[in-house]
Motif scaffolding. Sequence first.
Motif, mmCIF file in Angstrom:
data_model
loop_
_atom_site.group_PDB
_atom_site.id
_atom_site.type_symbol
_atom_site.label_atom_id
_atom_site.label_comp_id
_atom_site.label_asym_id
_atom_site.label_seq_id
_atom_site.Cartn_x
_atom_site.Cartn_y
_atom_site.Cartn_z
ATOM 1 N N PHE A 253 0.834 -1.192 0.000
ATOM 2 C CA PHE A 253 0.000 0.000 0.000
ATOM 3 C C PHE A 253 0.875 1.251 0.000
ATOM 4 C CE2 PHE A 253 -3.275 -2.764 2.224
ATOM 5 C CZ PHE A 253 -4.084 -2.862 1.103
ATOM 6 N N ALA A 254 0.465 2.252 -0.801
ATOM 7 C CA ALA A 254 1.234 3.481 -0.930
ATOM 8 C C ALA A 254 0.551 4.677 -0.271
ATOM 9 C CB ALA A 254 1.477 3.801 -2.412
ATOM 10 N N PHE A 255 -0.681 4.493 0.176
ATOM 11 C CA PHE A 255 -1.396 5.582 0.837
ATOM 12 C C PHE A 255 -2.542 5.008 1.657
ATOM 13 C CE2 PHE A 255 -3.642 4.835 -3.087
ATOM 14 C CZ PHE A 255 -4.985 5.007 -2.778
ATOM 15 N N SER A 256 -3.019 5.830 2.580
ATOM 16 C CA SER A 256 -4.165 5.465 3.396
ATOM 17 C C SER A 256 -5.182 6.597 3.335
ATOM 18 C CB SER A 256 -3.736 5.237 4.851
ATOM 19 O OG SER A 256 -4.855 4.946 5.676
ATOM 20 N N SER A 257 -6.473 6.260 3.471
ATOM 21 C CA SER A 257 -7.505 7.293 3.416
ATOM 22 C C SER A 257 -8.533 7.086 4.522
ATOM 23 C CB SER A 257 -8.192 7.294 2.037
ATOM 24 O OG SER A 257 -9.127 8.359 1.944
ATOM 25 N N PRO A 258 -8.183 7.497 5.741
ATOM 26 C CA PRO A 258 -9.143 7.515 6.837
ATOM 27 C C PRO A 258 -9.697 8.933 6.985
ATOM 28 C CG PRO A 258 -6.976 7.869 7.716
ATOM 29 C CD PRO A 258 -6.824 7.820 6.202
ATOM 30 N N ASN A 259 -10.571 9.114 7.950
ATOM 31 C CA ASN A 259 -10.954 10.471 8.351
ATOM 32 C C ASN A 259 -9.855 11.054 9.231
ATOM 33 O OD1 ASN A 259 -12.497 11.647 11.171
ATOM 34 N ND2 ASN A 259 -12.689 12.806 9.272
ATOM 35 N N LEU A 260 -9.473 12.281 8.936
ATOM 36 C CA LEU A 260 -8.602 13.061 9.812
ATOM 37 C C LEU A 260 -9.133 14.474 9.799
ATOM 38 C CD1 LEU A 260 -6.064 13.606 11.545
ATOM 39 C CD2 LEU A 260 -4.837 14.076 9.402
ATOM 40 N N SER A 261 -9.451 14.999 10.956
ATOM 41 C CA SER A 261 -9.936 16.370 11.033
ATOM 42 C C SER A 261 -9.604 16.951 12.397
ATOM 43 C CB SER A 261 -11.441 16.450 10.776
ATOM 44 O OG SER A 261 -12.165 15.800 11.812
ATOM 45 N N LEU A 262 -9.676 18.275 12.477
ATOM 46 C CA LEU A 262 -9.430 18.947 13.750
ATOM 47 C C LEU A 262 -10.491 18.554 14.770
ATOM 48 C CD1 LEU A 262 -7.930 20.954 15.535
ATOM 49 C CD2 LEU A 262 -9.193 22.808 14.410
ATOM 50 N N ALA A 263 -11.727 18.391 14.335
ATOM 51 C CA ALA A 263 -12.768 17.871 15.216
ATOM 52 C C ALA A 263 -12.628 16.352 15.268
ATOM 53 C CB ALA A 263 -14.150 18.258 14.699
ATOM 54 N N LYS A 264 -12.478 15.820 16.449
ATOM 55 C CA LYS A 264 -12.217 14.386 16.603
ATOM 56 C C LYS A 264 -13.534 13.613 16.722
ATOM 57 C CE LYS A 264 -8.008 15.433 16.389
ATOM 58 N NZ LYS A 264 -7.353 15.271 15.078
ATOM 59 N N ALA A 265 -13.657 12.586 15.899
ATOM 60 C CA ALA A 265 -14.880 11.786 15.885
ATOM 61 C C ALA A 265 -15.018 10.977 17.170
ATOM 62 C CB ALA A 265 -14.880 10.862 14.678
ATOM 63 N N LYS A 266 -16.217 11.024 17.759
ATOM 64 C CA LYS A 266 -16.486 10.242 18.959
ATOM 65 C C LYS A 266 -16.768 8.781 18.616
ATOM 66 C CE LYS A 266 -19.965 12.776 20.116
ATOM 67 N NZ LYS A 266 -21.178 13.194 20.873
ATOM 68 N N GLU A 267 -17.266 8.550 17.419
ATOM 69 C CA GLU A 267 -17.582 7.204 16.944
ATOM 70 C C GLU A 267 -17.585 7.248 15.427
ATOM 71 O OE1 GLU A 267 -22.208 6.527 16.817
ATOM 72 O OE2 GLU A 267 -21.676 7.377 18.779
ATOM 73 N N PRO A 268 -17.533 6.111 14.760
ATOM 74 C CA PRO A 268 -17.493 6.121 13.302
ATOM 75 C C PRO A 268 -18.724 6.785 12.689
ATOM 76 C CG PRO A 268 -16.865 3.974 14.145
ATOM 77 C CD PRO A 268 -17.384 4.747 15.311
ATOM 78 N N PHE A 269 -18.508 7.546 11.621
ATOM 79 C CA PHE A 269 -19.626 8.193 10.942
ATOM 80 C C PHE A 269 -20.501 7.143 10.274
ATOM 81 C CE2 PHE A 269 -21.959 11.285 8.535
ATOM 82 C CZ PHE A 269 -21.837 12.448 9.277
ATOM 83 N N TRP A 270 -19.862 6.151 9.651
ATOM 84 C CA TRP A 270 -20.561 5.006 9.063
ATOM 85 C C TRP A 270 -19.888 3.740 9.567
ATOM 86 C CZ3 TRP A 270 -18.916 8.931 5.522
ATOM 87 C CH2 TRP A 270 -19.950 9.752 5.063
ATOM 88 N N ALA A 271 -20.621 2.647 9.567
ATOM 89 C CA ALA A 271 -20.068 1.375 10.027
ATOM 90 C C ALA A 271 -18.847 1.002 9.207
ATOM 91 C CB ALA A 271 -21.125 0.280 9.920
ATOM 92 N N GLY A 272 -17.791 0.601 9.896
ATOM 93 C CA GLY A 272 -16.578 0.176 9.219
ATOM 94 C C GLY A 272 -15.628 1.289 8.852
#
Length: 312
Positions: A169-188
């Motif tokens: 793998f050459a890259f990853s694409s998770p959520n990253l933001s200044l506001a930190k997620a308390k739980e996943p926005f969508w399952a998985g």
Amino acid sequence: MRTIRIEGLEKPVSCLIQGSDYFSMDIYDKVCGVLDAFFKIGGNTIDTAHVYGGGNSERTIGQWMKDRGNRADVILLTKGAHHDSKGPRVTPEAIASDLNESLERLGTDYVDLYALHRDDPSVPVGTIIEALNGHIAAGRIRAIGASNWTVQRLQEANDYAAAHGLTGFAFSSPNLSLAKAKEPFWAGCASAYADDCAWHERNRFPLLSWSSQARGFFTGRYTPEVTDNADLVRVFYSDDNWERLRRAETLGKQKGASPIQIALAYVLNQPFPACALIGAQTPEELESCRQGADIRLTREELNWLEHGEGGI
């Protein structure tokens, strides 16, 4: 516009990546306006996925590239192997099926960046890496990555690739933001927190963030009393995030920027290669993102925005 390098690609990737989950032929003129303007300001990368709009996103991008005759100028990121009503489908068969259908919709014989949209930890990484390498060898993919994988699985996959002379793998694409997620926005789905970011920094591993601006949390439309967006309340409403919003407002006043531009700059100024997926739909939104991408933040400012520690 700033760019990053991703192994496997000759061209650099623009730090802003235009999202397309709302694209369809029903609004083709609007899509053309958005993409033409995005490329005019120096963007060159479009994010889509096999599941977006039941394929309408990919078809619309394909039509735009055909009409413009610009496939060679576009870096395409598409994703596959999303789960369905029956559950996870991260298998060689599902990857091949989704990829081939995506290529047909896009009107191209290769994608620059291909990411697995979800993970299925029950599937050995070797099976997945070997399947993806088959598509690389056939010329259908330039570089592979993973969306919503943990860094532990990414490391395991790349260790397997290295041990077997394969492309990892050459890259990853998770959520990253200044506001930190308390739980996943969508399952998985996966978000990058402190330990994940430390892994990306140690490995100089590119991160392409979705929901990089926390789905509008920093626009000024939301306060603790405004609770009409149940998903935003569920994921981002917390005392810590309201403090981060206030700090973004403070730093924004110092830099002549809006809080949402500071939030975008937070992602793009990480101590590792990072890009932000944006959902601009108007010239005003695109210009705001362009300005946010130009903001430089120091490590001290990043730390203060996130934790409130130190001074600015």
